[in-house]
Design a protein around this motif. Sequence first.
Motif, mmCIF file in Angstrom:
data_model
loop_
_atom_site.group_PDB
_atom_site.id
_atom_site.type_symbol
_atom_site.label_atom_id
_atom_site.label_comp_id
_atom_site.label_asym_id
_atom_site.label_seq_id
_atom_site.Cartn_x
_atom_site.Cartn_y
_atom_site.Cartn_z
ATOM 1 N N GLU A 58 -7.773 -1.389 -8.026
ATOM 2 C CA GLU A 58 -6.716 -0.482 -7.584
ATOM 3 C C GLU A 58 -5.364 -0.821 -8.200
ATOM 4 N N VAL A 59 -5.311 -1.859 -9.020
ATOM 5 C CA VAL A 59 -4.027 -2.290 -9.571
ATOM 6 C C VAL A 59 -3.906 -1.842 -11.018
ATOM 7 N N VAL A 60 -2.821 -1.133 -11.335
ATOM 8 C CA VAL A 60 -2.549 -0.724 -12.698
ATOM 9 C C VAL A 60 -1.764 -1.812 -13.406
ATOM 10 N N ALA A 61 -0.731 -2.334 -12.770
ATOM 11 C CA ALA A 61 0.069 -3.406 -13.360
ATOM 12 C C ALA A 61 0.763 -4.175 -12.266
ATOM 13 N N SER A 62 1.003 -5.436 -12.521
ATOM 14 C CA SER A 62 1.750 -6.250 -11.578
ATOM 15 C C SER A 62 2.643 -7.200 -12.347
ATOM 16 N N GLY A 63 3.745 -7.515 -11.776
ATOM 17 C CA GLY A 63 4.677 -8.416 -12.446
ATOM 18 C C GLY A 63 6.007 -8.414 -11.741
ATOM 19 N N GLY A 64 6.727 -9.507 -11.842
ATOM 20 C CA GLY A 64 8.048 -9.579 -11.234
ATOM 21 C C GLY A 64 8.040 -9.374 -9.739
ATOM 22 N N GLY A 65 6.921 -9.711 -9.107
ATOM 23 C CA GLY A 65 6.869 -9.582 -7.655
ATOM 24 C C GLY A 65 6.531 -8.187 -7.174
ATOM 25 N N SER A 66 6.256 -7.243 -8.091
ATOM 26 C CA SER A 66 5.926 -5.877 -7.683
ATOM 27 C C SER A 66 4.575 -5.477 -8.241
ATOM 28 N N VAL A 67 3.946 -4.528 -7.598
ATOM 29 C CA VAL A 67 2.621 -4.070 -7.996
ATOM 30 C C VAL A 67 2.623 -2.549 -8.070
ATOM 31 N N THR A 68 2.040 -2.004 -9.161
ATOM 32 C CA THR A 68 1.846 -0.569 -9.276
ATOM 33 C C THR A 68 0.374 -0.282 -9.032
ATOM 34 N N THR A 69 0.053 0.385 -7.935
ATOM 35 C CA THR A 69 -1.339 0.701 -7.627
ATOM 36 C C THR A 69 -1.774 1.936 -8.403
ATOM 37 N N TRP A 70 -3.091 2.135 -8.491
ATOM 38 C CA TRP A 70 -3.614 3.310 -9.172
ATOM 39 C C TRP A 70 -3.141 4.585 -8.487
ATOM 40 N N LYS A 71 -3.148 4.617 -7.169
ATOM 41 C CA LYS A 71 -2.709 5.811 -6.448
ATOM 42 C C LYS A 71 -1.248 6.120 -6.762
ATOM 43 N N GLU A 72 -0.423 5.079 -6.803
ATOM 44 C CA GLU A 72 0.994 5.261 -7.110
ATOM 45 C C GLU A 72 1.180 5.725 -8.554
ATOM 46 N N PHE A 73 0.414 5.159 -9.481
ATOM 47 C CA PHE A 73 0.552 5.532 -10.880
ATOM 48 C C PHE A 73 0.095 6.963 -11.112
ATOM 49 N N ARG A 74 -0.966 7.375 -10.432
ATOM 50 C CA ARG A 74 -1.421 8.756 -10.536
ATOM 51 C C ARG A 74 -0.325 9.717 -10.062
ATOM 52 N N TRP A 75 0.326 9.348 -8.969
ATOM 53 C CA TRP A 75 1.440 10.172 -8.472
ATOM 54 C C TRP A 75 2.573 10.199 -9.481
ATOM 55 N N MET A 76 2.879 9.053 -10.091
ATOM 56 C CA MET A 76 3.953 8.974 -11.081
ATOM 57 C C MET A 76 3.686 9.916 -12.252
ATOM 58 N N LEU A 77 2.457 9.936 -12.742
ATOM 59 C CA LEU A 77 2.110 10.815 -13.857
ATOM 60 C C LEU A 77 2.256 12.280 -13.475
ATOM 61 N N ASP A 78 1.730 12.638 -12.304
ATOM 62 C CA ASP A 78 1.835 14.028 -11.846
ATOM 63 C C ASP A 78 3.299 14.439 -11.686
ATOM 64 N N LYS A 93 15.248 10.639 -11.162
ATOM 65 C CA LYS A 93 15.774 9.275 -11.177
ATOM 66 C C LYS A 93 14.779 8.317 -10.524
ATOM 67 N N ARG A 94 14.142 8.771 -9.462
ATOM 68 C CA ARG A 94 13.190 7.915 -8.761
ATOM 69 C C ARG A 94 11.988 7.594 -9.642
ATOM 70 N N VAL A 95 11.368 8.639 -10.231
ATOM 71 C CA VAL A 95 10.172 8.391 -11.038
ATOM 72 C C VAL A 95 10.537 7.652 -12.324
ATOM 73 N N GLY A 96 11.756 7.898 -12.839
ATOM 74 C CA GLY A 96 12.202 7.170 -14.012
ATOM 75 C C GLY A 96 12.299 5.674 -13.748
ATOM 76 N N LYS A 97 12.819 5.298 -12.579
ATOM 77 C CA LYS A 97 12.910 3.880 -12.214
ATOM 78 C C LYS A 97 11.527 3.268 -12.011
ATOM 79 N N MET A 98 10.614 4.037 -11.439
ATOM 80 C CA MET A 98 9.263 3.527 -11.221
ATOM 81 C C MET A 98 8.548 3.282 -12.554
ATOM 82 N N PHE A 99 8.706 4.222 -13.495
ATOM 83 C CA PHE A 99 8.104 4.022 -14.803
ATOM 84 C C PHE A 99 8.752 2.858 -15.536
#
Length: 516
Positions: A195-215, A246-252
């Motif tokens: 379920e993890v797309v990437a992790s680093g710097g104390g934060s984790v991007t889950t697959w569900k979150e990344f799918r939302w980011m792309l959409d 701005k929100r999705v830009g920061k997440m990416f």
Amino acid sequence: MELPAWASVLAVVLATVLFLRAVSGRRRRPCSSLPGPKPWPVIGNFNLLGALPHRSLDALAKRHGPLMRVQFGSFPVVIASSVDMAKFFLKTHDSAFIDRPKMAAGKYTTYNYSNIAWSPYGAYWRQARKICADELFSARRLESSEHVRREEVRALLRDLHGAAGQVVPLKERLSTMSLNMIARMVLGRKAVDREVVASGGGSVTTWKEFRWMLDELFLLNGVLNIGDWIPWLSWLDLQGYVRRMKRVGKMFDRFMENVVEEHNERRWREGDAFVAKDMVDRLLQLADDPNLEVKFTRDSVKAFTQDLVAGGTESAAVIVEWAISELLKNPEVFAKATEELDSVIGRGRWVTEKDMAHLPYVDAIVKETMRLHMVVPLLSPRLSREDTSVGGHDIPAGTRVLVNAWTISRDPALWEAPEEFRPERFVGSKIDVKGQDFEMLPFGSGRRMCPGYSLGLKVIQGTLANLLHGFAWRLPDGMTKEELSMEEVFGLSTPRKFPLQVVVEPKLPAHLYTAA
């Protein structure tokens, strides 16, 4: 009910503008000789656009012609809706209309216009285009990554084999395959680790979150943001789009920073022994090249990487999902495709990329899907760099131009029964999707067309051919083909409004799936 304070302020501002326009007299508007609907003060013709702007503009073109003028807020916009007009703007006068207007999406979601899609015309864009052609999408690089595409398609086939007889949300499986495929080519590793797309710097991007980011990224890069068209209202962000950008830009950016750091760490660790293994490695090498005409910054690397990952993931999944939807609606087409695959490939192996040259009917299904379900129905806006004229109409520098590729692809003067799904129309036809045949422009045309179209075609063709070859498909129990909705959602791409739910049954020997 008492109105909020901002509504009162807005009312005063609008009243002031209307008054000033009334007393200033009527001035000749740019492109005013072109036919088109009469605009309202302030909003122009925004009132004529529905939830699917390409369809709204198609209806207007039927009344006003293939070259018309509409007013979006403060800006006149020329709409081209025919082969001749598309060729005029995208080929004959490509150099005059090669620029991009500056939109909020480009500023907030692509590192201040640093990607190839939104960057303005100039030395940076020319350099970016050359990097795409020579480095990222060259024939040599695509050939060297063929094994990645094959392995990820086989992983999808194994996954579906394990879900045989169950109701499967197809787009989710297709997106996972596309993302892993693109990630391996671009990032050097699979993107989805459980379920993890990437992790680093104390934060984790889950697959569900990344799918939302792309959409969200694709939606926001395709919307008509009022602030882009009525600049003096931009500070209000009336639709809330800029806040979301701005929100999705920061997440990416959080995700991309992790990617760049991972690659830089390997470069530093390996030192002189370092060898570029993926596209990010190569982009970072280019960023260190002192001979580049324009400095390639860290933001440039992140913008290009985001472009590659997002664009490569979305378009293939959208097209394949639409193709399966149409085949479920048209079982006779399914039968013809199966007959061709059995005849050419047989039942003892999977389809390879080299096989596609011998599968004209499957190729025709891909083209017909792209015609009927344009991934980008309104090509990204162009901006005229100089005064031009067409058909006796003057188009001054600074005019925005939209090509409605959706209208062209359904023009009854070009296509017999354009609303029907008929792959046979492409069997033996010389019409292609590579930007030279203006009857169909799924990837655009000219120097601004999608630089990754060759990769996109390979992914779409290989995925669809193997899905048709490996499985029998049906809708969930109790659902008829007539009940299958074909509604779409507008954004930078046009996916299905309701994700396709399917049931698959394997039809090849079992060992092919386990060995896939």
